[in-house]
Enzyme design. Sequence first.
Site, PDB file in Angstrom:
ATOM      1  N   TYR A 145      46.168  40.731  52.283  1.00 52.61           N
ATOM      2  CA  TYR A 145      45.769  40.802  53.690  1.00 52.61           C
ATOM      3  C   TYR A 145      45.680  42.259  54.173  1.00 52.61           C
ATOM      4  CZ  TYR A 145      47.122  35.864  53.483  1.00 52.61           C
ATOM      5  OH  TYR A 145      47.237  34.543  53.139  1.00 52.61           O
TER       6      TYR A 145
HETATM    7  C1  LIG Z   1      48.121  34.963  47.983  1.00 54.72           C
HETATM    8  C2  LIG Z   1      47.262  34.569  46.786  1.00 54.72           C
HETATM    9  C3  LIG Z   1      46.277  33.484  47.204  1.00 54.72           C
HETATM   10  C4  LIG Z   1      46.470  35.808  46.358  1.00 54.72           C
HETATM   11  O1  LIG Z   1      45.686  35.501  45.235  1.00 54.72           O
HETATM   12  P1  LIG Z   1      45.673  36.460  43.967  1.00 54.72           P
HETATM   13  O2  LIG Z   1      44.480  36.078  43.177  1.00 54.72           O
HETATM   14  O3  LIG Z   1      47.008  36.418  43.340  1.00 54.72           O
HETATM   15  O4  LIG Z   1      45.547  37.886  44.672  1.00 54.72           O
HETATM   16  P2  LIG Z   1      44.406  38.938  44.791  1.00 54.72           P
HETATM   17  O5  LIG Z   1      43.039  38.412  44.773  1.00 54.72           O
HETATM   18  O6  LIG Z   1      44.800  39.743  45.940  1.00 54.72           O
HETATM   19  O7  LIG Z   1      44.611  39.707  43.450  1.00 54.72           O
HETATM   20  C5  LIG Z   1      44.588  41.072  43.526  1.00 54.72           C
HETATM   21  C6  LIG Z   1      45.479  41.584  42.449  1.00 54.72           C
HETATM   22  O8  LIG Z   1      44.766  41.444  41.238  1.00 54.72           O
HETATM   23  C7  LIG Z   1      44.546  42.706  40.674  1.00 54.72           C
HETATM   24  N1  LIG Z   1      43.180  42.692  40.140  1.00 54.72           N
HETATM   25  C8  LIG Z   1      42.899  42.706  38.848  1.00 54.72           C
HETATM   26  N2  LIG Z   1      41.566  42.694  38.706  1.00 54.72           N
HETATM   27  C9  LIG Z   1      41.016  42.665  39.927  1.00 54.72           C
HETATM   28  C10 LIG Z   1      39.681  42.673  40.422  1.00 54.72           C
HETATM   29  N3  LIG Z   1      38.644  42.685  39.587  1.00 54.72           N
HETATM   30  N4  LIG Z   1      39.482  42.642  41.756  1.00 54.72           N
HETATM   31  C11 LIG Z   1      40.511  42.646  42.610  1.00 54.72           C
HETATM   32  N5  LIG Z   1      41.799  42.653  42.199  1.00 54.72           N
HETATM   33  C12 LIG Z   1      42.043  42.664  40.865  1.00 54.72           C
HETATM   34  C13 LIG Z   1      44.756  43.710  41.777  1.00 54.72           C
HETATM   35  O9  LIG Z   1      45.232  44.901  41.246  1.00 54.72           O
HETATM   36  C14 LIG Z   1      45.771  43.033  42.663  1.00 54.72           C
HETATM   37  O10 LIG Z   1      47.079  43.245  42.197  1.00 54.72           O
HETATM   38  P3  LIG Z   1      48.317  43.242  43.240  1.00 54.72           P
HETATM   39  O11 LIG Z   1      48.315  41.939  43.983  1.00 54.72           O
HETATM   40  O12 LIG Z   1      49.500  43.375  42.330  1.00 54.72           O
HETATM   41  O13 LIG Z   1      48.118  44.390  44.161  1.00 54.72           O
HETATM   42  C15 LIG Z   1      48.113  34.087  45.591  1.00 54.72           C
HETATM   43  O14 LIG Z   1      48.913  35.144  45.132  1.00 54.72           O
HETATM   44  C16 LIG Z   1      48.957  32.885  45.925  1.00 54.72           C
HETATM   45  O15 LIG Z   1      48.506  31.754  45.779  1.00 54.72           O
HETATM   46  N6  LIG Z   1      50.234  33.142  46.325  1.00 54.72           N
HETATM   47  C17 LIG Z   1      51.159  32.096  46.629  1.00 54.72           C
HETATM   48  C18 LIG Z   1      50.726  31.271  47.797  1.00 54.72           C
HETATM   49  C19 LIG Z   1      50.592  32.094  49.045  1.00 54.72           C
HETATM   50  O16 LIG Z   1      51.399  32.953  49.336  1.00 54.72           O
HETATM   51  N7  LIG Z   1      49.546  31.796  49.820  1.00 54.72           N
HETATM   52  C20 LIG Z   1      49.310  32.446  51.065  1.00 54.72           C
HETATM   53  C21 LIG Z   1      50.240  31.888  52.078  1.00 54.72           C
HETATM   54  S1  LIG Z   1      49.924  32.619  53.647  1.00 54.72           S
END
Ligand SMILES: CC(C)(COP(=O)(O)OP(=O)(O)OC[C@H]1O[C@@H](n2cnc3c(N)ncnc32)[C@H](O)[C@@H]1OP(=O)(O)O)[C@@H](O)C(=O)NCCC(=O)NCCS
Length: 188
Positions: free
Chosen positions: A157
Amino acid sequence: MTSTSPGHKRVVRLTGEEFRALLPDALAIYVAAMNYPPGTAQQRAPMWLTHILRAGWRSVAAFDSDDTLVGLAYGYRGSPGQWWYEQVRRGVLHHKDEATADAWLSDYFELTEIHVRPDHHGRGLGETLLRTLLDGVEQRHVLLSTPEGPTRAWRLYRRLGFVDVLRHYHFAGDPRAFAVLGRTLPLP
Ligand SMILES: CC(C)(COP(=O)(O)OP(=O)(O)OC[C@H]1O[C@@H](n2cnc3c(N)ncnc32)[C@H](O)[C@@H]1OP(=O)(O)O)[C@@H](O)C(=O)NCCC(=O)NCCS
């Protein structure tokens, strides 16, 4: 609309009917991603189905190369009378003022849920889901609530420019502290 994401996932918009059909798999991802007890899924199912009927509802899903659901997001237009709207308005009025409440709440899209299967975290899939979901949303703002960080969701976010609307806020009936975050649309 279809997007591709790192790892060649397919990210697509869902109709209400498709969402309904995917509901058990979607709730399984939700429970795993949030680390909730399994019974949570049954409790949430009727609410997620009711949300389909709300104005401006839209959803996106991510599928693996073998067509397995690995992530989803949905939301809708926020409006007075909705539980979340009223809770956030109460909080902003209490901690800030009416002008701030009106500025955020007069025209917003609520990001209700976004979840990625834990074994697919950290590869950019969440960002692709969020960008695809918000693409073409007509409202001026997007708002969401999330448990106070630091979490991967927080990093996502903040990276996309969400700012604090409320911090350490307690929704009625939930002992956890939440942040309400928001930003203007469209995303850059
Ligand atoms: C929150 C959530 C949906 C985010 O999804 P995600 O796929 O894990 O996260 P992102 O798309 O932000 O991934 C970015 C990460 O991937 C990495 N990455 C690798 N390749 C990437 C690319 N090509 N593009 C973007 N990011 C990349 C980034 O470095 C980043 O790492 P970081 O998070 O350690 O900084 C997921 O983590 C989740 O389901 N969490 C639990 C449930 C939750 O909290 N939901 C929200 C409740 S409000």
